[in-house]
Enzyme design. Structure first.
Site, PDB file in Angstrom:
ATOM      1  N   ASN A 218       0.846  -1.207   0.000  1.00 48.54           N
ATOM      2  CA  ASN A 218       0.000   0.000   0.000  1.00 48.54           C
ATOM      3  C   ASN A 218       0.870   1.242   0.000  1.00 48.54           C
ATOM      4  O   ASN A 218       2.091   1.158  -0.004  1.00 48.54           O
ATOM      5  CB  ASN A 218      -0.953  -0.033   1.200  1.00 48.54           C
ATOM      6  N   PHE A 331      -4.592   3.516  14.479  1.00 49.74           N
ATOM      7  CA  PHE A 331      -4.942   4.526  13.475  1.00 49.74           C
ATOM      8  C   PHE A 331      -6.109   4.021  12.648  1.00 49.74           C
ATOM      9  O   PHE A 331      -6.214   2.813  12.396  1.00 49.74           O
ATOM     10  CB  PHE A 331      -3.747   4.790  12.548  1.00 49.74           C
ATOM     11  N   LYS A 349     -11.719  -3.421  18.382  1.00 51.21           N
ATOM     12  CA  LYS A 349     -10.381  -4.005  18.550  1.00 51.21           C
ATOM     13  C   LYS A 349      -9.841  -3.805  19.966  1.00 51.21           C
ATOM     14  O   LYS A 349      -8.674  -4.078  20.231  1.00 51.21           O
ATOM     15  CB  LYS A 349      -9.419  -3.375  17.543  1.00 51.21           C
TER      16      LYS A 349
HETATM   17  N1  CTP Z   1      -4.208  -3.286  12.065  1.00 50.17           N
HETATM   18  C1  CTP Z   1      -3.629  -4.375  12.703  1.00 50.17           C
HETATM   19  N2  CTP Z   1      -3.602  -5.594  12.073  1.00 50.17           N
HETATM   20  C2  CTP Z   1      -4.134  -5.757  10.854  1.00 50.17           C
HETATM   21  C3  CTP Z   1      -4.766  -4.670  10.207  1.00 50.17           C
HETATM   22  C4  CTP Z   1      -4.774  -3.433  10.848  1.00 50.17           C
HETATM   23  O1  CTP Z   1      -3.139  -4.229  13.820  1.00 50.17           O
HETATM   24  N3  CTP Z   1      -4.072  -6.959  10.283  1.00 50.17           N
HETATM   25  C5  CTP Z   1      -4.219  -2.001  12.782  1.00 50.17           C
HETATM   26  C6  CTP Z   1      -3.661  -0.827  11.988  1.00 50.17           C
HETATM   27  O2  CTP Z   1      -2.266  -0.676  12.197  1.00 50.17           O
HETATM   28  C7  CTP Z   1      -4.429   0.344  12.538  1.00 50.17           C
HETATM   29  C8  CTP Z   1      -5.742  -0.245  12.964  1.00 50.17           C
HETATM   30  O3  CTP Z   1      -5.544  -1.648  13.047  1.00 50.17           O
HETATM   31  O4  CTP Z   1      -3.808   0.903  13.665  1.00 50.17           O
HETATM   32  C9  CTP Z   1      -6.892  -0.003  12.035  1.00 50.17           C
HETATM   33  O5  CTP Z   1      -6.533  -0.375  10.737  1.00 50.17           O
HETATM   34  P1  CTP Z   1      -7.548  -0.308   9.533  1.00 50.17           P
HETATM   35  O6  CTP Z   1      -6.954  -0.966   8.346  1.00 50.17           O
HETATM   36  O7  CTP Z   1      -8.079   1.072   9.371  1.00 50.17           O
HETATM   37  O8  CTP Z   1      -8.734  -1.144  10.149  1.00 50.17           O
HETATM   38  P2  CTP Z   1      -9.352  -2.495   9.820  1.00 50.17           P
HETATM   39  O9  CTP Z   1      -9.711  -3.140  11.114  1.00 50.17           O
HETATM   40  O10 CTP Z   1      -8.498  -3.260   8.888  1.00 50.17           O
HETATM   41  O11 CTP Z   1     -10.722  -2.080   9.180  1.00 50.17           O
HETATM   42  P3  CTP Z   1     -11.141  -1.763   7.677  1.00 50.17           P
HETATM   43  O12 CTP Z   1     -10.064  -2.249   6.788  1.00 50.17           O
HETATM   44  O13 CTP Z   1     -12.410  -2.504   7.566  1.00 50.17           O
HETATM   45  O14 CTP Z   1     -11.327  -0.296   7.661  1.00 50.17           O
END
Ligand code: CTP
Length: 405
Positions: A218, A331, A349
């Site tokens: 990304n 974040f 979470k």
């Molecule tokens: N995060 C994590 N582990 C993952 C994906 C995300 O710990 N496998 C963490 C990111 O570092 C961030 C937070 O979760 O601090 C939210 O990430 P985001 O991608 O916005 O949230 P998702 O739960 O993946 O939700 P969505 O993709 O549905 O928005």
């Protein structure tokens, strides 16, 4: 309005505004870097007064440092009587760069026979030394004893680094990078309100490999996470930065662990948080999916009509589920202003704080040096407005301290 905000975004945050730094230059080849150090300290808003030893005069002229500092350069105690007392009395910090084996021996033993060593013994504020010399000199037990003595008095050391030395040898002894010396000076004059905290920060993207050539990733540049790590270290925290692939330099004083995939980042975060971390800040853009199969050799495109994917494990949720868990800050990078979604994410979470970040806003999100976020925690929310990522980092850490105390 647009113009003034654009100008503000270009302005570098001046971390040493209204500060006055005394720079002592002793006589090693790295003395030529002192002019750059003066410039960088001034760029950060400090006024700089340079003092040189006699040996330093062989390597760089006082005129160069006078022009760079726009200040008188002092090379002798007798140049202007009592400057060795009045200069230290007015300074906020003292930095000695490069610091030779000779000046360190003198300082450690209270010898005061030139402008630099007399000013040092008259100074009561924070001192940063940046040793630079040949590796065998650096490792000599007498030198190490002198260094230890200075460190036991609270004097801070930056560098030396390893690499090729001016004498043609390889080893430890290179002057620390100028930007690291400036960061150490900034930390020396910053209140250490995060001392005793052990902060694990993640940054950057992850890479999910299809084969040895292709991966899914990304746009994360890592800048926000690196800014947080730098800010926490500046405020006295012990910082481990776990980062996916980025083009950024390791911040001064921070332990950097490089990772690649989400699985590798998860493993490293678990290892590091178990070592007594008080806070986990997940600024990394972790992939939510990985290819079901990772081929050992390049996959022929004819054999790849569609891609089967599996969910990656959620790093935050897995740390939050641990019995003894740190304070967790996540974040939420969103496209659009849906702050509710971020709040729900915090709850789902089991985070303690979430930073809502609409990446479609001007000056916010990926690759920029600025950001514009809303900080949500269990008690309320605060908008930061458009600010540099370094300032946003400080605002997040301020809020964390407010909640914890
Ligand atoms: N995060 C994590 N582990 C993952 C994906 C995300 O710990 N496998 C963490 C990111 O570092 C961030 C937070 O979760 O601090 C939210 O990430 P985001 O991608 O916005 O949230 P998702 O739960 O993946 O939700 P969505 O993709 O549905 O928005």
């Amino acid at each position: 309005m647009r113009n003034s905000s654009a100008t503000r975004r270009k302005q570098k945050l001046k971390r040493l505004t209204n500060k006055s730094v005394l720079l002592g230059v002793s006589g090693g080849i790295a003395a030529y870097k002192a002019a750059d150090l003066v410039r960088r300290l001034k760029d950060d808003g400090s006024s700089v007064t340079v003092m040189m030893t006699e040996a330093a005069l062989k390597f760089i002229t006082p005129l160069s440092l006078q022009v760079a500092s726009q200040n008188t350069v002092y090379t002798s105690v007798f140049q202007e009587p009592l400057k060795h007392i009045s200069l230290p009395a007015q300074a906020d910090a003292m930095v000695i760069a490069p610091a030779t084996a000779n000046i360190i021996a003198k300082l450690a033993n209270g010898i005061a026979d030139d402008i630099l060593s007399t000013a040092f013994i008259a100074f009561r504020g924070p001192v940063v030394i940046a040793p630079a010399m040949n590796e065998r000199m650096y490792e000599h037990p007498l030198f190490q004893e002198n260094l230890k003595r200075l460190l036991s008095l609270g004097i801070r050391q930056v560098g030396p680094e390893s690499g090729s030395l001016a004498c043609g040898e390889e080893g430890t002894g290179r002057l620390a990078e100028v930007s690291d010396i400036v960061d150490a000076v900034v930390a020396a004059v910053t209140p250490q309100d995060l001392r005793g905290h052990k902060i694990v920060v993640t940054a950057g993207p992850t890479r999910e490999h299809l084969d040895p050539i292709r991966f899914l990733s990304n746009r994360s540049s890592g800048k926000m996470g690196f800014s947080i790590a730098r800010a926490a270290r500046k405020r006295g925290a012990e910082v481990v930065l776990i980062s996916g692939p980025t083009a950024l330099k390791r911040p001064w004083g921070v332990v950097l662990k490089q990772t690649d995939s989400a699985a590798e980042m998860l493993r490293t975060v678990k290892e590091e948080t178990k070592k007594g971390a008080t806070v986990l800040i997940m600024a990394a853009a972790v992939a939510d999916f990985r290819p079901r199969q990772q081929a050992g050799i390049k996959v022929d495109k004819g054999a790849m009509n569609s891609l089967a994917m599996d969910r990656t494990e959620d790093i935050i949720a897995s740390v939050a589920a641990q019995k003894k868990r740190p304070f967790i800050i996540g974040f939420a990078a969103e496209t659009g202003g849906n702050q509710e979604r971020a709040k729900q994410k915090m709850q789902r979470k089991n985070m303690d704080m979430i930073i809502f970040n609409d990446v479609t806003e001007e000056g916010a999100g990926f690759e920029t040096d600025t950001n514009n976020v809303v900080i949500f925690d269990r008690k309320g929310s605060a908008k930061t407005g458009l600010r540099s990522k370094d300032e946003i980092a400080d605002a997040i850490l301020d809020r964390y301290l407010e909640i914890k105390t």
